[in-house]
Design a protein around this motif. Sequence first.
Motif, PDB file in Angstrom:
ATOM      1  N   SER A 125       0.830  -1.210   0.000  1.00  0.00           N
ATOM      2  CA  SER A 125       0.000   0.000   0.000  1.00  0.00           C
ATOM      3  C   SER A 125       0.857   1.250   0.000  1.00  0.00           C
ATOM      4  CB  SER A 125      -0.869  -0.026   1.258  1.00  0.00           C
ATOM      5  OG  SER A 125      -1.438   1.231   1.475  1.00  0.00           O
ATOM      6  N   THR A 127       0.327   3.563   1.724  1.00  0.00           N
ATOM      7  CA  THR A 127       0.391   4.019   3.108  1.00  0.00           C
ATOM      8  C   THR A 127       1.812   3.885   3.672  1.00  0.00           C
ATOM      9  OG1 THR A 127      -0.838   3.960   5.178  1.00  0.00           O
ATOM     10  CG2 THR A 127      -0.217   1.842   4.277  1.00  0.00           C
ATOM     11  N   ASN A 179      -5.324   4.609  -4.290  1.00  0.00           N
ATOM     12  CA  ASN A 179      -6.696   4.485  -3.783  1.00  0.00           C
ATOM     13  C   ASN A 179      -7.605   3.760  -4.784  1.00  0.00           C
ATOM     14  OD1 ASN A 179      -5.408   6.750  -2.253  1.00  0.00           O
ATOM     15  ND2 ASN A 179      -7.387   6.758  -1.226  1.00  0.00           N
ATOM     16  N   ASN A 199     -13.861   4.203   3.794  1.00  0.00           N
ATOM     17  CA  ASN A 199     -13.281   4.847   2.607  1.00  0.00           C
ATOM     18  C   ASN A 199     -14.316   5.701   1.883  1.00  0.00           C
ATOM     19  OD1 ASN A 199     -11.729   1.801   2.522  1.00  0.00           O
ATOM     20  ND2 ASN A 199     -10.527   3.663   2.739  1.00  0.00           N
ATOM     21  N   ILE A 200     -13.808   6.644   1.143  1.00  0.00           N
ATOM     22  CA  ILE A 200     -14.667   7.684   0.586  1.00  0.00           C
ATOM     23  C   ILE A 200     -15.684   7.155  -0.437  1.00  0.00           C
ATOM     24  CG2 ILE A 200     -12.889   8.390  -1.107  1.00  0.00           C
ATOM     25  CD1 ILE A 200     -15.090  10.937   0.580  1.00  0.00           C
ATOM     26  N   HIS A 216     -19.589  13.024   5.458  1.00  0.00           N
ATOM     27  CA  HIS A 216     -18.758  13.953   6.225  1.00  0.00           C
ATOM     28  C   HIS A 216     -17.441  14.091   5.499  1.00  0.00           C
ATOM     29  CE1 HIS A 216     -21.653  13.514   9.463  1.00  0.00           C
ATOM     30  NE2 HIS A 216     -21.595  12.207   9.228  1.00  0.00           N
ATOM     31  N   ILE A 217     -17.144  15.289   5.073  1.00  0.00           N
ATOM     32  CA  ILE A 217     -15.830  15.528   4.449  1.00  0.00           C
ATOM     33  C   ILE A 217     -14.874  15.925   5.572  1.00  0.00           C
ATOM     34  CG2 ILE A 217     -14.533  17.040   2.905  1.00  0.00           C
ATOM     35  CD1 ILE A 217     -16.891  17.112   1.048  1.00  0.00           C
ATOM     36  N   PHE A 218     -13.829  15.127   5.702  1.00  0.00           N
ATOM     37  CA  PHE A 218     -12.916  15.327   6.833  1.00  0.00           C
ATOM     38  C   PHE A 218     -11.913  16.437   6.542  1.00  0.00           C
ATOM     39  CE2 PHE A 218     -13.773  10.560   7.412  1.00  0.00           C
ATOM     40  CZ  PHE A 218     -14.810  10.785   8.305  1.00  0.00           C
ATOM     41  N   CYS A 229      -8.581  17.026   0.803  1.00  0.00           N
ATOM     42  CA  CYS A 229      -7.382  16.213   0.517  1.00  0.00           C
ATOM     43  C   CYS A 229      -7.344  15.751  -0.938  1.00  0.00           C
ATOM     44  CB  CYS A 229      -7.370  14.971   1.398  1.00  0.00           C
ATOM     45  SG  CYS A 229      -7.091  15.325   3.124  1.00  0.00           S
ATOM     46  N   ARG A 231      -6.099  12.770  -3.511  1.00  0.00           N
ATOM     47  CA  ARG A 231      -5.718  11.358  -3.573  1.00  0.00           C
ATOM     48  C   ARG A 231      -5.607  10.912  -5.027  1.00  0.00           C
ATOM     49  NH1 ARG A 231      -4.836  12.352   0.760  1.00  0.00           N
ATOM     50  NH2 ARG A 231      -5.374  11.332   2.725  1.00  0.00           N
ATOM     51  N   ARG A 293      -9.534  14.119   9.754  1.00  0.00           N
ATOM     52  CA  ARG A 293      -9.397  12.768  10.311  1.00  0.00           C
ATOM     53  C   ARG A 293      -7.933  12.563  10.675  1.00  0.00           C
ATOM     54  NH1 ARG A 293     -11.128   7.769   6.492  1.00  0.00           N
ATOM     55  NH2 ARG A 293      -9.196   8.339   5.444  1.00  0.00           N
ATOM     56  N   ASP A 296      -4.597  11.523   8.299  1.00  0.00           N
ATOM     57  CA  ASP A 296      -4.706  11.813   6.866  1.00  0.00           C
ATOM     58  C   ASP A 296      -3.580  12.738   6.406  1.00  0.00           C
ATOM     59  OD1 ASP A 296      -6.899  10.318   6.166  1.00  0.00           O
ATOM     60  OD2 ASP A 296      -8.352  11.949   6.385  1.00  0.00           O
TER      61      ASP A 296
HETATM   62  N1  UFG Z   1     -12.815  10.945   3.459  1.00  0.00           N
HETATM   63  C1  UFG Z   1     -13.857  11.794   3.825  1.00  0.00           C
HETATM   64  N2  UFG Z   1     -14.997  11.237   4.321  1.00  0.00           N
HETATM   65  C2  UFG Z   1     -15.153   9.894   4.465  1.00  0.00           C
HETATM   66  C3  UFG Z   1     -14.089   9.034   4.097  1.00  0.00           C
HETATM   67  C4  UFG Z   1     -12.922   9.599   3.600  1.00  0.00           C
HETATM   68  O1  UFG Z   1     -13.766  13.023   3.715  1.00  0.00           O
HETATM   69  O2  UFG Z   1     -16.216   9.457   4.931  1.00  0.00           O
HETATM   70  C5  UFG Z   1     -11.596  11.533   2.912  1.00  0.00           C
HETATM   71  C6  UFG Z   1     -10.387  11.239   3.765  1.00  0.00           C
HETATM   72  O3  UFG Z   1     -10.269  12.188   4.795  1.00  0.00           O
HETATM   73  C7  UFG Z   1      -9.266  11.322   2.728  1.00  0.00           C
HETATM   74  C8  UFG Z   1      -9.929  10.851   1.436  1.00  0.00           C
HETATM   75  O4  UFG Z   1     -11.334  10.960   1.649  1.00  0.00           O
HETATM   76  O5  UFG Z   1      -8.895  12.653   2.589  1.00  0.00           O
HETATM   77  C9  UFG Z   1      -9.604   9.411   1.087  1.00  0.00           C
HETATM   78  O6  UFG Z   1      -9.885   8.611   2.215  1.00  0.00           O
HETATM   79  P1  UFG Z   1      -9.998   7.019   2.114  1.00  0.00           P
HETATM   80  O7  UFG Z   1     -10.284   6.513   3.497  1.00  0.00           O
HETATM   81  O8  UFG Z   1     -10.926   6.630   1.034  1.00  0.00           O
HETATM   82  O9  UFG Z   1      -8.544   6.590   1.640  1.00  0.00           O
HETATM   83  P2  UFG Z   1      -7.115   6.878   2.326  1.00  0.00           P
HETATM   84  O10 UFG Z   1      -6.349   7.700   1.349  1.00  0.00           O
HETATM   85  O11 UFG Z   1      -7.221   7.381   3.686  1.00  0.00           O
HETATM   86  O12 UFG Z   1      -6.567   5.419   2.496  1.00  0.00           O
HETATM   87  C10 UFG Z   1      -6.537   4.498   1.449  1.00  0.00           C
HETATM   88  C11 UFG Z   1      -6.751   3.087   1.999  1.00  0.00           C
HETATM   89  C12 UFG Z   1      -5.611   2.679   2.877  1.00  0.00           C
HETATM   90  C13 UFG Z   1      -4.323   2.854   2.152  1.00  0.00           C
HETATM   91  C14 UFG Z   1      -4.191   4.261   1.635  1.00  0.00           C
HETATM   92  C15 UFG Z   1      -2.965   4.393   0.797  1.00  0.00           C
HETATM   93  O13 UFG Z   1      -7.947   3.038   2.752  1.00  0.00           O
HETATM   94  O14 UFG Z   1      -5.755   1.328   3.220  1.00  0.00           O
HETATM   95  O15 UFG Z   1      -5.313   4.606   0.813  1.00  0.00           O
HETATM   96  O16 UFG Z   1      -2.696   5.698   0.475  1.00  0.00           O
HETATM   97  F1  UFG Z   1      -3.325   2.589   2.987  1.00  0.00           F
END
Ligand code: UFG
Length: 340
Positions: A125, A127, A179, A199-200, A216-218, A229, A231, A293, A296
């Motif tokens: 990942s 991550t 992502n 996840n979003i 909810h946008i974090f 953010c 991605r 969150r 992040d």
């Molecule tokens: N987000 C929101 N609201 C939500 C969910 C997410 O605003 O309800 C935002 C998060 O704050 C972030 C973006 O959407 O800014 C993406 O969030 P995700 O949870 O969809 O994805 P992440 O980038 O946090 O994480 C994902 C995987 C991880 C992996 C990572 C690698 O979930 O397992 O990508 O970069 F490790």
Amino acid sequence: METILVTGGAGFIGSHVCVELIEAGFRVVVIDNFVNSTPEALERIESITGERVHFMDVDMMDLDSLDEVFLTYTIDAVIHLAGLKAVGESVTDPLQYYRYNLTPLLHLCECIEKHHVHRLVFSSSATVYGPPQHVPIPETHPVKTENPYGRTKHMSEQILKDFQRSYFPVKIVILRYFNPVGAHQSGLIGEKPTGVPNNIMPYITEVAIGRLPVLHIFGDDYPTRDGTCIRDFVHITDLANGHVKGIEATERMDPGVAVYNLGTGKGTTVKELLHTFEHVTQTTIPFTIADRRSGDVAVSYADVRAAERELGWKSTKGIEDMCKDAWRWQHLNPTGYVKR
Ligand code: UFG
């Protein structure tokens, strides 16, 4: 015909990987313990491809039953996807993550060596990069894991490098996902998280279908073009195809370990994703701005040149396809994999 063992083959990523493998002419053997997936996904893979998916109900924590798979089938290569993947859960229950993400890998390496398998693709990942020092992020970017889940991925990569040094013939491709979102365009397979999605994309589709009231946008005060953010969202079918390219690469590469990012190389903000979704699906998604969150990072997107150059892999689908396909899956399967 080559036989590929796919661990975690009934999951979101696994089911799409199986479809792409079968369509590329491979025979697929799946093992899965259905902790975060369902057998119905395997039937759906068969409906899409018209081919049989060989399956063994194996818990990789049990070395003997994993060994049984290698005794039953002549495995040419392995794609190891099985594992736990929720960042928050890994913070509250780290031991579970170390136990269930590392032990199966050790067992798999033992079986690979014992049965003289020489090719492995491993799911890692983005991550592992932690907060990026610069974007796009190349594979040479320093690793800095910030939660137990990320550490299990980094540790797994290190285990594989040590394993390769001790079992010289093995050729390993490590794929670092950005992502993955979307679904197969048939609408037959997709992502069905248990409980409230972390996840979003699944969150957006569950609001769209009316199961959740509001997104909810974090945080909207990040230093990005609209404050949300950024991605690197990559279509699940493209990502799955990256595994086929990974398997093919293990055929021609020298023994060793190679690491590749799988992303599009393009950054999209959370609000851009949301507005594209609304536009292509003609839905309205109510949202509120919530606190940031924890954990992040503001901006993350991949340098994808290595995968392009060495795997011959490049993403083909854009954000619109990702939204359309995620919505089709959700719309056709409002409660996920319920038997038809
Ligand atoms: N987000 C929101 N609201 C939500 C969910 C997410 O605003 O309800 C935002 C998060 O704050 C972030 C973006 O959407 O800014 C993406 O969030 P995700 O949870 O969809 O994805 P992440 O980038 O946090 O994480 C994902 C995987 C991880 C992996 C990572 C690698 O979930 O397992 O990508 O970069 F490790």
